[in-house]
Design a protein around this motif. Sequence first.
Motif, PDB file in Angstrom:
ATOM      1  N   ILE A  56      38.303  40.936  37.090  1.00 12.43           N
ATOM      2  CA  ILE A  56      39.319  39.959  36.665  1.00 12.43           C
ATOM      3  C   ILE A  56      39.241  39.749  35.152  1.00 12.43           C
ATOM      4  O   ILE A  56      38.170  39.867  34.549  1.00 12.43           O
ATOM      5  CB  ILE A  56      39.191  38.587  37.375  1.00 12.43           C
ATOM      6  CG1 ILE A  56      37.823  37.944  37.096  1.00 12.43           C
ATOM      7  CG2 ILE A  56      39.445  38.715  38.860  1.00 12.43           C
ATOM      8  CD1 ILE A  56      37.721  36.487  37.545  1.00 12.43           C
ATOM      9  N   LEU A  57      40.387  39.428  34.553  1.00 10.84           N
ATOM     10  CA  LEU A  57      40.407  39.108  33.125  1.00 10.84           C
ATOM     11  C   LEU A  57      41.687  38.348  32.795  1.00 10.84           C
ATOM     12  O   LEU A  57      42.656  38.374  33.557  1.00 10.84           O
ATOM     13  CB  LEU A  57      40.281  40.381  32.279  1.00 10.84           C
ATOM     14  CG  LEU A  57      41.242  41.540  32.503  1.00 10.84           C
ATOM     15  CD1 LEU A  57      42.514  41.369  31.673  1.00 10.84           C
ATOM     16  CD2 LEU A  57      40.568  42.860  32.112  1.00 10.84           C
ATOM     17  N   TYR A  60      48.568  33.091  28.170  1.00 10.33           N
ATOM     18  CA  TYR A  60      47.720  34.150  28.707  1.00 10.33           C
ATOM     19  C   TYR A  60      48.328  34.759  29.965  1.00 10.33           C
ATOM     20  O   TYR A  60      49.073  34.094  30.692  1.00 10.33           O
ATOM     21  CB  TYR A  60      46.298  33.645  28.994  1.00 10.33           C
ATOM     22  CG  TYR A  60      46.209  32.565  30.043  1.00 10.33           C
ATOM     23  CD1 TYR A  60      46.498  31.234  29.736  1.00 10.33           C
ATOM     24  CD2 TYR A  60      45.839  32.862  31.351  1.00 10.33           C
ATOM     25  CE1 TYR A  60      46.417  30.250  30.700  1.00 10.33           C
ATOM     26  CE2 TYR A  60      45.754  31.873  32.324  1.00 10.33           C
ATOM     27  CZ  TYR A  60      46.051  30.569  31.996  1.00 10.33           C
ATOM     28  OH  TYR A  60      45.990  29.586  32.950  1.00 10.33           O
ATOM     29  N   ALA A  61      48.006  36.035  30.176  1.00 12.53           N
ATOM     30  CA  ALA A  61      48.409  36.737  31.401  1.00 12.53           C
ATOM     31  C   ALA A  61      47.164  36.857  32.260  1.00 12.53           C
ATOM     32  O   ALA A  61      46.142  37.390  31.820  1.00 12.53           O
ATOM     33  CB  ALA A  61      48.968  38.110  31.071  1.00 12.53           C
ATOM     34  N   GLN A  62      47.292  36.316  33.446  1.00  9.21           N
ATOM     35  CA  GLN A  62      46.154  36.356  34.380  1.00  9.21           C
ATOM     36  C   GLN A  62      46.196  37.695  35.123  1.00  9.21           C
ATOM     37  O   GLN A  62      47.210  38.020  35.747  1.00  9.21           O
ATOM     38  CB  GLN A  62      46.364  35.220  35.371  1.00  9.21           C
ATOM     39  CG  GLN A  62      45.113  34.638  35.906  1.00  9.21           C
ATOM     40  CD  GLN A  62      45.436  33.510  36.860  1.00  9.21           C
ATOM     41  OE1 GLN A  62      46.057  33.750  37.901  1.00  9.21           O
ATOM     42  NE2 GLN A  62      45.042  32.306  36.526  1.00  9.21           N
ATOM     43  N   CYS A  63      45.128  38.454  35.005  1.00 11.62           N
ATOM     44  CA  CYS A  63      45.148  39.831  35.524  1.00 11.62           C
ATOM     45  C   CYS A  63      44.040  40.124  36.513  1.00 11.62           C
ATOM     46  O   CYS A  63      42.939  39.584  36.396  1.00 11.62           O
ATOM     47  CB  CYS A  63      44.986  40.816  34.366  1.00 11.62           C
ATOM     48  SG  CYS A  63      46.343  40.767  33.214  1.00 11.62           S
ATOM     49  N   ARG A  64      44.365  41.047  37.422  1.00  8.78           N
ATOM     50  CA  ARG A  64      43.365  41.607  38.327  1.00  8.78           C
ATOM     51  C   ARG A  64      43.321  43.105  38.045  1.00  8.78           C
ATOM     52  O   ARG A  64      44.373  43.764  37.986  1.00  8.78           O
ATOM     53  CB  ARG A  64      43.783  41.346  39.770  1.00  8.78           C
ATOM     54  CG  ARG A  64      42.836  42.010  40.773  1.00  8.78           C
ATOM     55  CD  ARG A  64      43.011  41.455  42.166  1.00  8.78           C
ATOM     56  NE  ARG A  64      44.366  41.686  42.641  1.00  8.78           N
ATOM     57  CZ  ARG A  64      45.037  40.864  43.439  1.00  8.78           C
ATOM     58  NH1 ARG A  64      44.490  39.745  43.840  1.00  8.78           N
ATOM     59  NH2 ARG A  64      46.256  41.156  43.834  1.00  8.78           N
ATOM     60  N   VAL A  65      42.122  43.648  37.869  1.00  8.28           N
ATOM     61  CA  VAL A  65      41.991  45.076  37.560  1.00  8.28           C
ATOM     62  C   VAL A  65      42.321  45.869  38.818  1.00  8.28           C
ATOM     63  O   VAL A  65      41.724  45.651  39.879  1.00  8.28           O
ATOM     64  CB  VAL A  65      40.564  45.408  37.080  1.00  8.28           C
ATOM     65  CG1 VAL A  65      40.437  46.893  36.779  1.00  8.28           C
ATOM     66  CG2 VAL A  65      40.198  44.564  35.857  1.00  8.28           C
TER      67      VAL A  65
END
Length: 158
Positions: free
Chosen positions: A62-63, A111-116
């Motif tokens: 996650i990032l 911010y963009a909430q991301c899942r790898v």
Amino acid sequence: MPKRLLKYKNYDVQSITTATPDGRRNANIATWVMQTAMGGTHLVVALYKPDYTIELARESGILNVNLLATDQTGLIRKLGQQSGRDKDKFKNVPHALDERGCPYLTESIGYAQCRVSHTTDAGDHELFICEVLRQVVLHPEKEVMTNIFLKERKLIRG
Ligand SMILES: Cc1cc2nc3c(=O)[nH]c(=O)nc-3n(C[C@H](O)[C@H](O)[C@H](O)COP(=O)(O)O)c2cc1C
């Protein structure tokens, strides 16, 4: 001697923030980030292989991609020119945690909430192909920080 072609390119400046379930967390500076789906559902982040950020992003999956503003130049040194391996980079940096426990920078444009989703090799960086879970705008009135902006102020070379 003219600059090499790729030196003419401009980039937005972001900070990648990430955290592992056991409480390790970190933030860097990253310019090599781009949207890869028309609806904004995916983006790709190039992370430098020796860094701490890539280590934590690999582990956590996650990032957050924090789009920096021109009033955040102090973060370049703090987050982008030293490693978080032996210090807490969030000290004196305004931040909060999303519902996953992943930090984001509260003074950024958003911010963009991301899942790898997966990663792929790309020279001295590795590409983290991410699914965008949510986009949050915090400060729409601010100006986006760019690479050229930093060069003009001599905050970075090149
Ligand atoms: C203007 C600028 C752009 C950068 N772009 C990237 C990038 O796209 N990807 C990356 O992994 N590191 C990039 N870096 C380097 C990292 O931010 C830097 O190596 C940082 O100290 C890593 O810290 P860490 O070991 O705590 O992860 C950039 C640094 C600066 C100053």
